[in-house]
Design a protein around this motif. Structure first.
Motif, PDB file in Angstrom:
ATOM      1  N   PRO A 179       0.831  -1.209   0.000  1.00 19.98           N
ATOM      2  CA  PRO A 179       0.000   0.000   0.000  1.00 19.98           C
ATOM      3  C   PRO A 179       0.864   1.258   0.000  1.00 19.98           C
ATOM      4  O   PRO A 179       1.999   1.250   0.453  1.00 19.98           O
ATOM      5  CB  PRO A 179      -0.783  -0.124   1.309  1.00 19.98           C
ATOM      6  N   ALA A 180       0.309   2.334  -0.487  1.00 22.84           N
ATOM      7  CA  ALA A 180       1.012   3.614  -0.439  1.00 22.84           C
ATOM      8  C   ALA A 180       1.008   4.147   0.986  1.00 22.84           C
ATOM      9  O   ALA A 180       0.189   3.746   1.810  1.00 22.84           O
ATOM     10  CB  ALA A 180       0.315   4.617  -1.347  1.00 22.84           C
ATOM     11  N   TYR A 181       1.939   5.017   1.265  1.00 24.76           N
ATOM     12  CA  TYR A 181       1.918   5.700   2.560  1.00 24.76           C
ATOM     13  C   TYR A 181       0.640   6.524   2.620  1.00 24.76           C
ATOM     14  O   TYR A 181       0.430   7.412   1.797  1.00 24.76           O
ATOM     15  CB  TYR A 181       3.148   6.596   2.714  1.00 24.76           C
ATOM     16  N   LYS A 185      -1.047   9.543   0.207  1.00 25.88           N
ATOM     17  CA  LYS A 185      -2.122   9.156  -0.705  1.00 25.88           C
ATOM     18  C   LYS A 185      -3.371  10.003  -0.461  1.00 25.88           C
ATOM     19  O   LYS A 185      -4.026  10.442  -1.404  1.00 25.88           O
ATOM     20  CB  LYS A 185      -2.449   7.669  -0.539  1.00 25.88           C
ATOM     21  N   ILE A 186      -3.700  10.243   0.797  1.00 23.93           N
ATOM     22  CA  ILE A 186      -4.874  11.056   1.116  1.00 23.93           C
ATOM     23  C   ILE A 186      -4.672  12.486   0.629  1.00 23.93           C
ATOM     24  O   ILE A 186      -5.562  13.080   0.000  1.00 23.93           O
ATOM     25  CB  ILE A 186      -5.163  11.019   2.625  1.00 23.93           C
ATOM     26  N   GLU A 187      -3.503  13.051   0.894  1.00 21.74           N
ATOM     27  CA  GLU A 187      -3.238  14.440   0.490  1.00 21.74           C
ATOM     28  C   GLU A 187      -3.246  14.590  -1.026  1.00 21.74           C
ATOM     29  O   GLU A 187      -3.628  15.640  -1.549  1.00 21.74           O
ATOM     30  CB  GLU A 187      -1.906  14.904   1.067  1.00 21.74           C
ATOM     31  N   LEU A 188      -2.844  13.550  -1.753  1.00 22.47           N
ATOM     32  CA  LEU A 188      -2.823  13.599  -3.203  1.00 22.47           C
ATOM     33  C   LEU A 188      -4.224  13.485  -3.800  1.00 22.47           C
ATOM     34  O   LEU A 188      -4.512  14.094  -4.840  1.00 22.47           O
ATOM     35  CB  LEU A 188      -1.944  12.468  -3.753  1.00 22.47           C
ATOM     36  N   TYR A 273     -10.918   0.852   2.983  1.00 17.64           N
ATOM     37  CA  TYR A 273      -9.890  -0.186   3.153  1.00 17.64           C
ATOM     38  C   TYR A 273      -9.209  -0.473   1.810  1.00 17.64           C
ATOM     39  O   TYR A 273      -7.974  -0.547   1.727  1.00 17.64           O
ATOM     40  CB  TYR A 273     -10.528  -1.454   3.712  1.00 17.64           C
ATOM     41  N   PHE A 274     -10.012  -0.629   0.753  1.00 19.08           N
ATOM     42  CA  PHE A 274      -9.446  -0.886  -0.570  1.00 19.08           C
ATOM     43  C   PHE A 274      -8.654   0.320  -1.078  1.00 19.08           C
ATOM     44  O   PHE A 274      -7.653   0.157  -1.784  1.00 19.08           O
ATOM     45  CB  PHE A 274     -10.549  -1.252  -1.566  1.00 19.08           C
ATOM     46  N   PHE A 275      -9.092   1.520  -0.712  1.00 18.00           N
ATOM     47  CA  PHE A 275      -8.336   2.727  -1.070  1.00 18.00           C
ATOM     48  C   PHE A 275      -6.974   2.701  -0.397  1.00 18.00           C
ATOM     49  O   PHE A 275      -5.955   3.003  -1.020  1.00 18.00           O
ATOM     50  CB  PHE A 275      -9.129   3.967  -0.631  1.00 18.00           C
ATOM     51  N   GLU A 276      -6.940   2.317   0.852  1.00 14.84           N
ATOM     52  CA  GLU A 276      -5.679   2.225   1.585  1.00 14.84           C
ATOM     53  C   GLU A 276      -4.753   1.194   0.933  1.00 14.84           C
ATOM     54  O   GLU A 276      -3.529   1.367   0.902  1.00 14.84           O
ATOM     55  CB  GLU A 276      -5.938   1.833   3.039  1.00 14.84           C
ATOM     56  N   GLN A 277      -5.358   0.136   0.400  1.00 10.11           N
ATOM     57  CA  GLN A 277      -4.589  -0.915  -0.260  1.00 10.11           C
ATOM     58  C   GLN A 277      -4.206  -0.537  -1.688  1.00 10.11           C
ATOM     59  O   GLN A 277      -3.706  -1.368  -2.437  1.00 10.11           O
ATOM     60  CB  GLN A 277      -5.396  -2.218  -0.275  1.00 10.11           C
ATOM     61  N   CYS A 278      -4.456   0.738  -2.034  1.00 11.02           N
ATOM     62  CA  CYS A 278      -4.069   1.266  -3.356  1.00 11.02           C
ATOM     63  C   CYS A 278      -4.817   0.604  -4.507  1.00 11.02           C
ATOM     64  O   CYS A 278      -4.281   0.431  -5.603  1.00 11.02           O
ATOM     65  CB  CYS A 278      -2.566   1.142  -3.582  1.00 11.02           C
ATOM     66  N   LEU A 279      -6.073   0.234  -4.242  1.00 14.76           N
ATOM     67  CA  LEU A 279      -6.890  -0.368  -5.294  1.00 14.76           C
ATOM     68  C   LEU A 279      -7.359   0.695  -6.281  1.00 14.76           C
ATOM     69  O   LEU A 279      -7.556   0.416  -7.462  1.00 14.76           O
ATOM     70  CB  LEU A 279      -8.087  -1.076  -4.660  1.00 14.76           C
ATOM     71  N   SER A 286       5.637   8.099  -2.914  1.00 12.41           N
ATOM     72  CA  SER A 286       6.037   7.199  -1.833  1.00 12.41           C
ATOM     73  C   SER A 286       5.605   5.776  -2.092  1.00 12.41           C
ATOM     74  O   SER A 286       6.168   4.826  -1.594  1.00 12.41           O
ATOM     75  CB  SER A 286       5.460   7.674  -0.494  1.00 12.41           C
ATOM     76  N   GLU A 287       4.544   5.617  -2.926  1.00 10.32           N
ATOM     77  CA  GLU A 287       4.127   4.255  -3.299  1.00 10.32           C
ATOM     78  C   GLU A 287       4.943   3.760  -4.492  1.00 10.32           C
ATOM     79  O   GLU A 287       5.446   2.641  -4.495  1.00 10.32           O
ATOM     80  CB  GLU A 287       2.655   4.221  -3.687  1.00 10.32           C
TER      81      GLU A 287
END
Length: 290
Positions: A179-181, A185-188, A273-279, A286-287
């Motif tokens: 997953p991305a940091y 990821k949220i800030e982007l 959860y899937f967003f956190e997993q970079c789905l 950073s990812e």
């Protein structure tokens, strides 16, 4: 409801006696029918009514400290006599509700008092509750002081199973290995003015992620790959801001249950959860560099 949740609820209801059961029944029926369709009746001087349903059905609650048929006949018979005297002229229907398992003798006795009378036993109560939306079920659990986590595990399992049903198992998707940091990821992805709010939502969702992960790991890799593909392709097909697309994604994946607030709330947790997993969503450096 799964077997564990059902047994927890059954044990709780069957453990209530006398007025405690009547009070619990009031809370259950208020959750199901609302104040417009269920009327509480004071436990003292009730005239043979333990509640009125839909303005026409008078309820008689029965939950003794210890059951025997003679006591049932005496108590229910007395309630029926009071109903006949005080309520029958204006409320044609009568129903007995008990937290016991029903027997043939109990059913026969109630039907003998009034042809169209019904007896709702513990199984009938459980079935009535099971038919409700997840939002109503959670309200009932909280009204009975049953911890949320029992139902949370059940609804997350249902969400995953529903996602499996709407996902094509022929789709192929290679899941991201790492997953991305999440801060990057949220800030982007999230609009600047909504970053703090989304971070709070993410932090709250973390408490449920262990359940989501456990449920997902218990399903077949084929089914989960199909879910991932469905979620990713659906999100990609949407337009607008990340927040707008995430909201639409939750509504689409919830399908006919989108009006069930508690179900949608948990569907959103699964999507985060899937967003956190970079789905889905933009990938930060950073990812990419990990």
């Amino acid at each position: 409801m799964d077997n564990i949740v059902r047994e927890v609820l059954k044990t709780k209801i069957m453990g209530l006696k006398a007025t405690a059961f009547q009070d619990a029944l009031d809370r259950i029926y208020l959750c199901i029918y609302g104040e417009e369709n269920f009327q509480r009746v004071k436990q003292k001087h009730d005239g043979g009514s333990d509640g009125i349903l839909n303005g026409e059905t008078v309820l008689a609650a029965y939950a003794p400290e210890k059951y025997n048929l003679n006591d049932f006949k005496k108590k229910v018979g007395a309630d029926f006599n009071s109903y006949t005297k005080n309520w029958k002229a204006t409320h044609d229907k009568w129903e007995v509700v008990t937290n016991l398992e029903s027997t043939a003798q109990m059913i026969k006795f109630v039907n003998g008092l009034k042809n169209d009378a019904s007896l709702i036993c513990i199984e009938g109560l459980l079935q009535k509750i099971d038919k409700q939306t997840w939002t109503v079920k959670m309200a009932i659990f909280r009204a009975l002081d049953i911890p949320d986590h029992y139902l949370t595990n059940d609804v997350i399992s249902t969400v995953i199973e529903d996602l499996i049903q709407i996902s094509s198992q022929d789709d192929h998707f290679e899941p991201y290995e790492k997953p991305a940091y999440i801060q990057d990821k949220i800030e982007l992805n999230v609009s600047e003015e909504h970053v703090a709010t989304f971070m709070d939502e993410y932090e709250e969702s973390l408490a449920i992620f262990s359940i989501v992960s456990t449920v997902i790991k218990s399903r077949s890799k084929t089914n989960i790959a199909a879910i991932r593909s469905k979620v990713r392709s659906t999100y990609t097909s949407l337009s607008g801001s990340f927040e707008k697309r995430l909201g639409e994604l939750v509504n689409i994946m919830s399908q006919g249950k989108s009006r069930d607030d508690y179900y949608s709330y948990n569907m959103r947790i699964v999507m985060i959860y899937f967003f956190e997993q970079c789905l889905f969503g933009k990938k930060p450096d950073s990812e990419v560099n990990r």
